[in-house]
Write an enzyme that holds these catalytic residues in place. Sequence first.
Site, mmCIF file in Angstrom:
data_model
loop_
_atom_site.group_PDB
_atom_site.id
_atom_site.type_symbol
_atom_site.label_atom_id
_atom_site.label_comp_id
_atom_site.label_asym_id
_atom_site.label_seq_id
_atom_site.Cartn_x
_atom_site.Cartn_y
_atom_site.Cartn_z
ATOM 1 N N ASN A 25 0.843 -1.195 0.000
ATOM 2 C CA ASN A 25 0.000 0.000 0.000
ATOM 3 C C ASN A 25 0.879 1.247 0.000
ATOM 4 O O ASN A 25 1.985 1.225 0.543
ATOM 5 C CB ASN A 25 -0.887 0.017 1.249
ATOM 6 C CG ASN A 25 -1.782 -1.191 1.334
ATOM 7 O OD1 ASN A 25 -2.305 -1.671 0.342
ATOM 8 N ND2 ASN A 25 -1.951 -1.720 2.531
ATOM 9 N N GLN A 32 -2.068 2.563 4.072
ATOM 10 C CA GLN A 32 -0.717 2.333 4.570
ATOM 11 C C GLN A 32 -0.623 2.942 5.964
ATOM 12 O O GLN A 32 -0.964 4.106 6.166
ATOM 13 C CB GLN A 32 0.331 2.963 3.656
ATOM 14 C CG GLN A 32 1.754 2.678 4.107
ATOM 15 C CD GLN A 32 2.798 3.284 3.178
ATOM 16 O OE1 GLN A 32 2.530 4.246 2.475
ATOM 17 N NE2 GLN A 32 3.980 2.715 3.178
ATOM 18 N N HIS A 38 7.186 -1.584 2.309
ATOM 19 C CA HIS A 38 7.194 -2.947 2.822
ATOM 20 C C HIS A 38 6.093 -3.718 2.103
ATOM 21 O O HIS A 38 5.177 -3.136 1.527
ATOM 22 C CB HIS A 38 7.006 -2.993 4.341
ATOM 23 C CG HIS A 38 5.701 -2.434 4.814
ATOM 24 N ND1 HIS A 38 5.481 -1.083 4.969
ATOM 25 C CD2 HIS A 38 4.552 -3.048 5.156
ATOM 26 C CE1 HIS A 38 4.247 -0.882 5.399
ATOM 27 N NE2 HIS A 38 3.656 -2.063 5.510
ATOM 28 N N PHE A 39 6.212 -5.010 2.098
ATOM 29 C CA PHE A 39 5.273 -5.873 1.387
ATOM 30 C C PHE A 39 4.657 -6.862 2.362
ATOM 31 O O PHE A 39 5.325 -7.349 3.267
ATOM 32 C CB PHE A 39 5.999 -6.647 0.274
ATOM 33 C CG PHE A 39 6.574 -5.746 -0.777
ATOM 34 C CD1 PHE A 39 5.832 -5.405 -1.894
ATOM 35 C CD2 PHE A 39 7.848 -5.223 -0.642
ATOM 36 C CE1 PHE A 39 6.354 -4.553 -2.849
ATOM 37 C CE2 PHE A 39 8.379 -4.375 -1.598
ATOM 38 C CZ PHE A 39 7.622 -4.035 -2.699
ATOM 39 N N HIS A 40 3.382 -7.157 2.148
ATOM 40 C CA HIS A 40 2.682 -8.164 2.932
ATOM 41 C C HIS A 40 2.547 -9.399 2.041
ATOM 42 O O HIS A 40 2.107 -9.291 0.896
ATOM 43 C CB HIS A 40 1.281 -7.674 3.312
ATOM 44 C CG HIS A 40 1.295 -6.404 4.097
ATOM 45 N ND1 HIS A 40 1.289 -6.368 5.470
ATOM 46 C CD2 HIS A 40 1.334 -5.114 3.693
ATOM 47 C CE1 HIS A 40 1.312 -5.121 5.889
ATOM 48 N NE2 HIS A 40 1.344 -4.327 4.817
#
Length: 75
Positions: A25, A32, A38-40
């Site tokens: 996001n 966010q 960062h990545f989920h």
Amino acid sequence: QCLIIAAGQAVVAVTGCADYNVLQNNWAAANQAVFHVHFHIIPKYADGSGLGIEWKAGELVGGEALAEAIKRAFK
């Protein structure tokens, strides 16, 4: 190999999920909460559980002009 793909494969191996979603996001309006990249990696199971995404796609008008404007703005 891409770190995100490797991390996704590790999630599949450990959780037994069928697939996974990668979510990233950008800024508050996009939900966010932590303002850095960062990545989920979200497990998606065969029964359909996991991240649910509903996308109400509409018609893109002026897509070629939009793509060209984005290319020019890309730094």
